[in-house]
Enzyme design. Structure first.
Site, PDB file in Angstrom:
ATOM      1  N   SER A 133      21.169  17.063 -23.815  1.00 17.06           N
ATOM      2  CA  SER A 133      19.888  16.650 -24.398  1.00 17.06           C
ATOM      3  C   SER A 133      19.965  15.421 -25.291  1.00 17.06           C
ATOM      4  O   SER A 133      18.940  14.997 -25.838  1.00 17.06           O
ATOM      5  CB  SER A 133      19.276  17.811 -25.189  1.00 17.06           C
ATOM      6  OG  SER A 133      18.753  18.779 -24.308  1.00 17.06           O
ATOM      7  N   LYS A 136      17.420  12.883 -24.404  1.00 16.98           N
ATOM      8  CA  LYS A 136      16.051  12.813 -24.934  1.00 16.98           C
ATOM      9  C   LYS A 136      15.869  11.687 -25.947  1.00 16.98           C
ATOM     10  O   LYS A 136      14.731  11.292 -26.231  1.00 16.98           O
ATOM     11  CB  LYS A 136      15.661  14.152 -25.550  1.00 16.98           C
ATOM     12  CG  LYS A 136      15.554  15.299 -24.546  1.00 16.98           C
ATOM     13  CD  LYS A 136      15.065  16.564 -25.208  1.00 16.98           C
ATOM     14  CE  LYS A 136      14.908  17.712 -24.214  1.00 16.98           C
ATOM     15  NZ  LYS A 136      16.197  18.270 -23.758  1.00 16.98           N
ATOM     16  N   SER A 190      14.263  19.865 -29.049  1.00 13.17           N
ATOM     17  CA  SER A 190      14.856  19.635 -27.724  1.00 13.17           C
ATOM     18  C   SER A 190      14.124  20.398 -26.624  1.00 13.17           C
ATOM     19  O   SER A 190      14.738  20.967 -25.728  1.00 13.17           O
ATOM     20  CB  SER A 190      16.337  20.031 -27.741  1.00 13.17           C
ATOM     21  OG  SER A 190      17.073  19.258 -26.827  1.00 13.17           O
TER      22      SER A 190
END
Length: 362
Positions: A133, A136, A190
């Site tokens: 993640s 992101k 997240s």
């Protein structure tokens, strides 16, 4: 006729007096049959007592539940075992065998002075691994730079459901939130569906967005980085610690990203419910830390990951930790680095800790 007298023969005398020979024979036969019916041998072959249909159904149901529970328990244990033993890419490459002076649990680590680009600490910093993640951060950077209306409503659809890892989400299909709310959830907690929805509704669609992610990486000089989707669920999203330093430095220049990534918690209204989301990095709530930007990540192929910009001992530092083995070890590694920098500044205020042969991030 005999007169019965008290004693052991009285029963016999009465028996012969009142019953004839044939009657006595019949009584003996009936007595024998009665004895045979109640003998242990006869009991052994006697038919089983009848069980009512209701009781029988209850027993069958109980057996089925027990069998189902045992089967599910076995399957659950097998899933846990498979999850635990699945190695990360770093473990497969043998990166965890690398030793360092701080005894970090992350197989990859890089600490850089943000103002001078001087490398203070390095461990396998050129290794290219899945970044989970941390992806992101690039997703958020592109969305923020596009200056799209933050109030535009976006609906979570079936396209946003994770088919890569089968992960769950509190944002059900049909949930409608603003672009600003989705960006907040993607960067702070997240949220995978939030990140995917942001990319899906980007002008040009998901394919265009992924193409822009790779072009942005190339523009920033991230030579080891490649993206295939906007959430980080795919292990094909890969980068190196040196590349991630450049991404963190760029993202830190955007006030909105600094604010959202360090937000400790956030509530959104979904229908008649208020959902509370929290930051995936507990260090943002720690008063001993001065964090300017952060992002966590995890999939089994990547291990536990963390990037941060933080002020430590008067220095603006960028920290990257990849492929940490335990749930909290990436945070513990950040604490080790902070204490190391602070201790060095206390002992020799004019000197800064560096690794042997330290260089600069180019």
């Amino acid at each position: 006729m005999e007169i019965p007298v008290p004693g052991k023969n009285m029963t016999k005398i009465i028996y012969k007096s009142f019953f004839g020979k044939k009657t006595r024979s019949l009584i003996c036969l009936l007595s024998l049959l009665s004895w045979l019916a109640w003998s242990p041998a006869a009991m052994a072959v006697s038919p089983k007592p009848q069980v009512s249909k209701t009781k029988k159904a209850a027993l069958v149901s109980k057996r089925r539940v027990s069998k189902s529970f045992a089967t599910n328990k076995h399957k659950h244990a097998a899933k846990i075992q498979a999850f635990v033993v699945k190695p990360s890419f770093g473990q497969i490459a043998g990166l965890h065998a690398s030793q360092d002076n701080l005894n970090l649990k992350s197989s990859v680590a890089l600490v850089v002075d943000q103002e001078t680009n001087e490398i203070l600490f390095s461990k396998n910093d050129k290794a290219v691994l899945p970044i989970a993640s941390l992806t992101k951060l690039m997703t958020g950077l592109l969305v923020s730079e596009a200056n799209l209306p933050a109030d535009d409503k976006i609906t979570i659809t079936q396209e946003d459901v994770d088919t890569e890892k089968g992960s769950s989400s509190r944002l059900r299909v049909g949930t409608e939130l603003s672009r600003g709310e989705l960006l907040h959830l993607a960067l702070m907690s997240s949220e995978n569906r939030a990140a995917h929805a942001l990319a899906r509704t980007y002008p040009g669609g998901l394919t265009t967005f992924i193409d822009l992610m790779n072009k942005k990486a190339k523009l920033l000089g991230m030579k080891d980085t490649h993206y295939v989707e906007p959430t980080g669920l795919s292990s094909q999203n890969q980068s190196s610690a040196r590349d991630l330093v450049k991404l963190v430095d760029t993202a830190h220049q955007v006030p909105l990203l600094r604010e959202l990534t360090t937000s400790p918690g956030y509530q959104v209204e979904v229908g008649s419910r208020m959902l509370q989301f929290n930051n995936t990095n507990r260090l943002v709530k720690n008063p001993t830390w001065d964090i300017g930007l952060q992002k966590t990540g995890y999939i089994s192929e990547a291990g536990r990951c963390l990037v941060m910009q933080a002020k430590v001992a008067g220095r603006q530092l960028i920290m990257v930790f990849l492929d940490s083995a335990g749930t909290l070890t990436r945070l513990a590694d950040a604490e080790r680095v902070r204490h190391w920098v602070e201790a060095a500044a206390t002992v020799s205020p004019g000197l800064h800790p560096t690794v042997a042969g330290a260089s600069k991030v180019m």
